[in-house]
Design a protein around this motif. Structure first.
Motif, PDB file in Angstrom:
ATOM      1  N   ARG A  94      69.131  53.865 -25.363  1.00 60.51           N
ATOM      2  CA  ARG A  94      67.870  53.784 -25.981  1.00 60.51           C
ATOM      3  C   ARG A  94      66.776  55.106 -25.072  1.00 60.51           C
ATOM      4  O   ARG A  94      65.787  55.466 -25.525  1.00 60.51           O
ATOM      5  CB  ARG A  94      66.939  52.689 -25.992  1.00 60.51           C
ATOM      6  N   THR A  95      67.116  55.207 -23.770  1.00 54.65           N
ATOM      7  CA  THR A  95      66.400  55.842 -23.048  1.00 54.65           C
ATOM      8  C   THR A  95      66.928  57.391 -22.960  1.00 54.65           C
ATOM      9  O   THR A  95      66.375  58.237 -22.424  1.00 54.65           O
ATOM     10  CB  THR A  95      66.509  55.587 -21.547  1.00 54.65           C
ATOM     11  N   GLY A  96      67.954  57.602 -23.723  1.00 54.51           N
ATOM     12  CA  GLY A  96      68.596  58.837 -23.885  1.00 54.51           C
ATOM     13  C   GLY A  96      69.549  59.392 -23.048  1.00 54.51           C
ATOM     14  O   GLY A  96      70.238  60.323 -23.027  1.00 54.51           O
ATOM     15  N   ARG A  97      70.043  58.429 -22.049  1.00 52.78           N
ATOM     16  CA  ARG A  97      71.148  58.575 -21.110  1.00 52.78           C
ATOM     17  C   ARG A  97      72.637  58.298 -21.731  1.00 52.78           C
ATOM     18  O   ARG A  97      72.716  57.470 -22.716  1.00 52.78           O
ATOM     19  CB  ARG A  97      70.798  57.733 -19.877  1.00 52.78           C
ATOM     20  N   GLY A  98      73.508  58.835 -21.342  1.00 52.18           N
ATOM     21  CA  GLY A  98      74.950  58.682 -21.719  1.00 52.18           C
ATOM     22  C   GLY A  98      75.432  57.364 -20.897  1.00 52.18           C
ATOM     23  O   GLY A  98      75.057  57.026 -19.817  1.00 52.18           O
ATOM     24  N   ALA A  99      76.704  57.043 -21.234  1.00 53.28           N
ATOM     25  CA  ALA A  99      77.322  55.826 -20.459  1.00 53.28           C
ATOM     26  C   ALA A  99      78.606  55.722 -20.972  1.00 53.28           C
ATOM     27  O   ALA A  99      79.089  56.488 -21.786  1.00 53.28           O
ATOM     28  CB  ALA A  99      76.546  54.575 -21.112  1.00 53.28           C
ATOM     29  N   THR A 100      79.405  54.947 -20.359  1.00 55.79           N
ATOM     30  CA  THR A 100      80.835  54.457 -20.499  1.00 55.79           C
ATOM     31  C   THR A 100      80.927  53.268 -20.649  1.00 55.79           C
ATOM     32  O   THR A 100      80.454  52.261 -20.110  1.00 55.79           O
ATOM     33  CB  THR A 100      81.810  55.309 -19.654  1.00 55.79           C
ATOM     34  N   LEU A 101      81.769  52.837 -21.653  1.00 54.15           N
ATOM     35  CA  LEU A 101      82.278  51.369 -21.744  1.00 54.15           C
ATOM     36  C   LEU A 101      83.533  51.089 -22.826  1.00 54.15           C
ATOM     37  O   LEU A 101      83.721  51.960 -23.558  1.00 54.15           O
ATOM     38  CB  LEU A 101      81.129  50.591 -22.628  1.00 54.15           C
ATOM     39  N   ALA A 102      84.327  50.375 -22.492  1.00 51.71           N
ATOM     40  CA  ALA A 102      85.670  49.975 -23.221  1.00 51.71           C
ATOM     41  C   ALA A 102      86.496  51.323 -23.389  1.00 51.71           C
ATOM     42  O   ALA A 102      87.173  51.483 -24.455  1.00 51.71           O
ATOM     43  CB  ALA A 102      85.265  49.446 -24.610  1.00 51.71           C
ATOM     44  N   GLY A 103      86.485  52.300 -22.434  1.00 55.29           N
ATOM     45  CA  GLY A 103      87.495  53.389 -22.545  1.00 55.29           C
ATOM     46  C   GLY A 103      86.623  54.525 -23.324  1.00 55.29           C
ATOM     47  O   GLY A 103      87.507  55.398 -23.825  1.00 55.29           O
ATOM     48  N   CYS A 104      85.236  54.293 -23.706  1.00 51.10           N
ATOM     49  CA  CYS A 104      84.737  55.479 -24.418  1.00 51.10           C
ATOM     50  C   CYS A 104      83.546  56.130 -23.603  1.00 51.10           C
ATOM     51  O   CYS A 104      83.037  55.668 -22.828  1.00 51.10           O
ATOM     52  CB  CYS A 104      84.035  54.742 -25.488  1.00 51.10           C
ATOM     53  N   LEU A 105      83.385  57.255 -23.968  1.00 52.91           N
ATOM     54  CA  LEU A 105      82.074  57.863 -23.371  1.00 52.91           C
ATOM     55  C   LEU A 105      81.172  58.090 -24.752  1.00 52.91           C
ATOM     56  O   LEU A 105      81.435  58.443 -25.816  1.00 52.91           O
ATOM     57  CB  LEU A 105      82.355  59.429 -23.115  1.00 52.91           C
ATOM     58  N   ARG A 127      80.632  59.089 -35.156  1.00 56.50           N
ATOM     59  CA  ARG A 127      79.098  59.755 -35.220  1.00 56.50           C
ATOM     60  C   ARG A 127      78.530  58.485 -35.710  1.00 56.50           C
ATOM     61  O   ARG A 127      78.590  58.306 -36.845  1.00 56.50           O
ATOM     62  CB  ARG A 127      78.810  61.088 -35.642  1.00 56.50           C
ATOM     63  N   LEU A 128      77.418  57.894 -35.173  1.00 58.44           N
ATOM     64  CA  LEU A 128      76.658  56.728 -35.672  1.00 58.44           C
ATOM     65  C   LEU A 128      75.203  57.208 -35.640  1.00 58.44           C
ATOM     66  O   LEU A 128      74.676  57.877 -34.841  1.00 58.44           O
ATOM     67  CB  LEU A 128      76.938  55.386 -34.814  1.00 58.44           C
ATOM     68  N   ASP A 129      74.381  56.597 -36.760  1.00 58.78           N
ATOM     69  CA  ASP A 129      72.906  56.617 -36.558  1.00 58.78           C
ATOM     70  C   ASP A 129      72.213  56.034 -35.564  1.00 58.78           C
ATOM     71  O   ASP A 129      72.590  54.599 -35.362  1.00 58.78           O
ATOM     72  CB  ASP A 129      72.448  56.076 -37.904  1.00 58.78           C
ATOM     73  N   ALA A 130      71.684  56.713 -34.488  1.00 56.95           N
ATOM     74  CA  ALA A 130      71.176  56.295 -33.459  1.00 56.95           C
ATOM     75  C   ALA A 130      69.977  55.095 -33.654  1.00 56.95           C
ATOM     76  O   ALA A 130      69.560  54.277 -32.789  1.00 56.95           O
ATOM     77  CB  ALA A 130      70.466  57.198 -32.441  1.00 56.95           C
ATOM     78  N   ALA A 131      69.537  55.059 -35.077  1.00 55.15           N
ATOM     79  CA  ALA A 131      68.479  54.050 -35.035  1.00 55.15           C
ATOM     80  C   ALA A 131      69.013  52.616 -35.048  1.00 55.15           C
ATOM     81  O   ALA A 131      68.136  51.597 -35.023  1.00 55.15           O
ATOM     82  CB  ALA A 131      67.983  54.343 -36.750  1.00 55.15           C
ATOM     83  N   LEU A 132      70.356  52.359 -35.010  1.00 58.03           N
ATOM     84  CA  LEU A 132      70.866  51.032 -34.923  1.00 58.03           C
ATOM     85  C   LEU A 132      70.611  50.488 -33.459  1.00 58.03           C
ATOM     86  O   LEU A 132      70.540  49.308 -33.700  1.00 58.03           O
ATOM     87  CB  LEU A 132      72.476  50.996 -35.524  1.00 58.03           C
ATOM     88  N   LEU A 133      70.332  51.277 -32.673  1.00 61.09           N
ATOM     89  CA  LEU A 133      70.109  50.961 -31.206  1.00 61.09           C
ATOM     90  C   LEU A 133      68.731  49.815 -31.327  1.00 61.09           C
ATOM     91  O   LEU A 133      68.854  49.023 -30.564  1.00 61.09           O
ATOM     92  CB  LEU A 133      69.602  52.012 -30.445  1.00 61.09           C
ATOM     93  N   GLU A 134      67.731  50.276 -32.175  1.00 63.60           N
ATOM     94  CA  GLU A 134      66.613  49.373 -32.157  1.00 63.60           C
ATOM     95  C   GLU A 134      66.984  48.067 -32.701  1.00 63.60           C
ATOM     96  O   GLU A 134      66.067  47.185 -32.698  1.00 63.60           O
ATOM     97  CB  GLU A 134      65.471  50.140 -33.016  1.00 63.60           C
ATOM     98  N   ARG A 135      68.023  47.794 -33.424  1.00 66.13           N
ATOM     99  CA  ARG A 135      68.272  46.412 -34.230  1.00 66.13           C
ATOM    100  C   ARG A 135      69.166  45.871 -33.339  1.00 66.13           C
ATOM    101  O   ARG A 135      69.511  44.502 -33.720  1.00 66.13           O
ATOM    102  CB  ARG A 135      68.629  46.626 -35.460  1.00 66.13           C
ATOM    103  N   GLY A 146      70.557  64.162 -30.459  1.00 65.31           N
ATOM    104  CA  GLY A 146      69.445  64.181 -31.755  1.00 65.31           C
ATOM    105  C   GLY A 146      69.195  62.742 -32.094  1.00 65.31           C
ATOM    106  O   GLY A 146      69.284  61.565 -31.375  1.00 65.31           O
ATOM    107  N   ALA A 147      69.416  62.413 -33.305  1.00 65.52           N
ATOM    108  CA  ALA A 147      69.434  61.138 -34.293  1.00 65.52           C
ATOM    109  C   ALA A 147      70.609  60.445 -34.169  1.00 65.52           C
ATOM    110  O   ALA A 147      70.789  59.563 -34.865  1.00 65.52           O
ATOM    111  CB  ALA A 147      68.361  61.300 -35.596  1.00 65.52           C
ATOM    112  N   ALA A 148      71.510  60.943 -33.637  1.00 63.83           N
ATOM    113  CA  ALA A 148      73.103  60.363 -33.531  1.00 63.83           C
ATOM    114  C   ALA A 148      73.659  59.983 -32.168  1.00 63.83           C
ATOM    115  O   ALA A 148      73.299  60.325 -31.180  1.00 63.83           O
ATOM    116  CB  ALA A 148      74.002  61.274 -34.203  1.00 63.83           C
TER     117      ALA A 148
END
Length: 344
Positions: free
Chosen positions: A283-294, A237-245, A299-301
């Motif tokens: 950033r748009t709130g959608r989910g995705a898959t990459l590198a074998g991960c979902l 679980r990561l802080d979603a704020a890092l997406l902006e950086r 919320g903020a995570a």
């Protein structure tokens, strides 16, 4: 020699194609073995009719040296990047064979020339610090140690060593086939040297970049202490704020890439373009898959889980320890992958 890194009684597997570099590695390893068990394997990709004869040449040399030899067969996929698939397939076959034979170390014959060509190709595609650091001399992948003992030696020095001992080898015609990026990079080395972009300067740059890479991993480790939580089942679980950086500075993108590697059980970071597309989607709130991960927003995570179809082994260590390993010089004693590179 690389065998000094092995615990007593453990075997090393030498990857031998029949080319000059790997034949030199085979014979040098046999000399250095001093009673340690050594095995050899040749991967036949099934792409060239000459491959069987080349494997037979390796088998004859191994028989003369008293080294057990196996030919491993790879089947090409029907689509996709053939060279990338062959590289990954070769590493997987070598790892499976090594484990089956009780070997804990795989030796690869890459030279200083291979390193310079790798750096040049990555420079051409706009790679960042990690890519321009080149191939590590030692790393761990697929629960094995991997070493490139000749990474500091020029190709011609190995050819001279072979000629002095009347050891024959084969030249792979694909090395001169300009349809392949590595062959084009090899052909460009001489004209680029007239501009001062020599093999030695490319290697020097790779050394500088490797040192910078370790510094950047250390920064990512410090960032993770307050922004990443490890949960049951190998989930992060990561802080979603890092997406902006992401795309603005290195640490956020490096941390997200490392999270994908750790959760997905991958040896390599996702490509930059793929990581940027992922960040934009999240950033748009959608989910995705990459590198074998979902990957999905909660919320903020950001929650990063392994895809159900991903059959990679679970993480062998915690995420913090994984990050710390990246910040250390390459070593076989670390439990994480230290750098990346092609096997063979």
């Amino acid at each position: 020699m690389a065998l000094a890194a092995l615990p007593p009684g453990e075997a090393a597997l030498v990857a031998v194609s029949g080319g000059g570099d790997s034949m030199a590695l085979l014979h040098a390893t046999a000399i250095a073995a001093q009673g340690r068990p050594v095995l050899a394997a040749t991967v036949d990709h099934g792409l060239r009719p000459e491959a069987a004869a080349e494997a037979a040449l390796v088998a004859r040399h191994c028989a003369a040296l008293g080294i057990p030899h196996a030919v491993l067969h790879w089947r090409a996929p029907s689509r996709g990047n053939l060279q990338a698939a062959a590289r990954e397939g070769r590493r997987r076959l070598l790892a499976e064979h090594a484990k089956a034979q009780g070997a804990s170390l795989v030796l690869l014959g890459h030279t200083a020339d291979d390193q310079a060509e790798t750096v040049l190709m990555r420079l051409a595609r706009g790679s960042g610090v990690d890519g321009l650091a080149g191939m590590p001399a030692a790393f761990r992948a697929l629960d094995l140690g991997w070493m490139r003992p000749f990474l500091g030696l020029p190709r011609e020095a190995l050819r001279l060593w072979l000629r002095e001992r009347a050891i024959d080898w084969v030249e792979d015609p694909s090395n001169a086939d300009l349809r392949f990026a590595r062959a084009r990079a090899r052909a460009m080395m001489e004209p680029l040297a007239t501009l001062g972009l020599t093999r030695d300067r490319l290697l020097r740059m790779a050394g500088h970049m490797a040192a910078a890479e370790r510094t950047l991993w250390a920064a990512a480790l410090r960032e993770a202490e307050g922004t990443v939580q490890e949960e049951a089942g190998g989930t992060l679980r990561l802080d979603a704020a890092l997406l902006e950086r992401i795309g603005v500075e290195d640490t956020a993108a490096r941390l997200l890439a490392a999270a994908l590697m750790w959760v997905g059980g991958r040896d390599h970071r996702p490509r930059w373009d793929a990581l940027m597309r992922l960040a934009g989607r999240l950033r748009t709130g959608r989910g995705a898959t990459l590198a074998g991960c979902l990957i999905r927003r909660e919320g903020a995570a950001l929650l990063i889980l392994r895809e159900t179809r991903n059959r990679a082994a679970p993480p062998a260590q915690g995420f913090a320890a994984f990050l710390a390993a990246q910040a250390e010089p390459p070593s076989l004693s670390q439990g994480a992958v230290c750098g990346s590179g092609s096997a063979g």
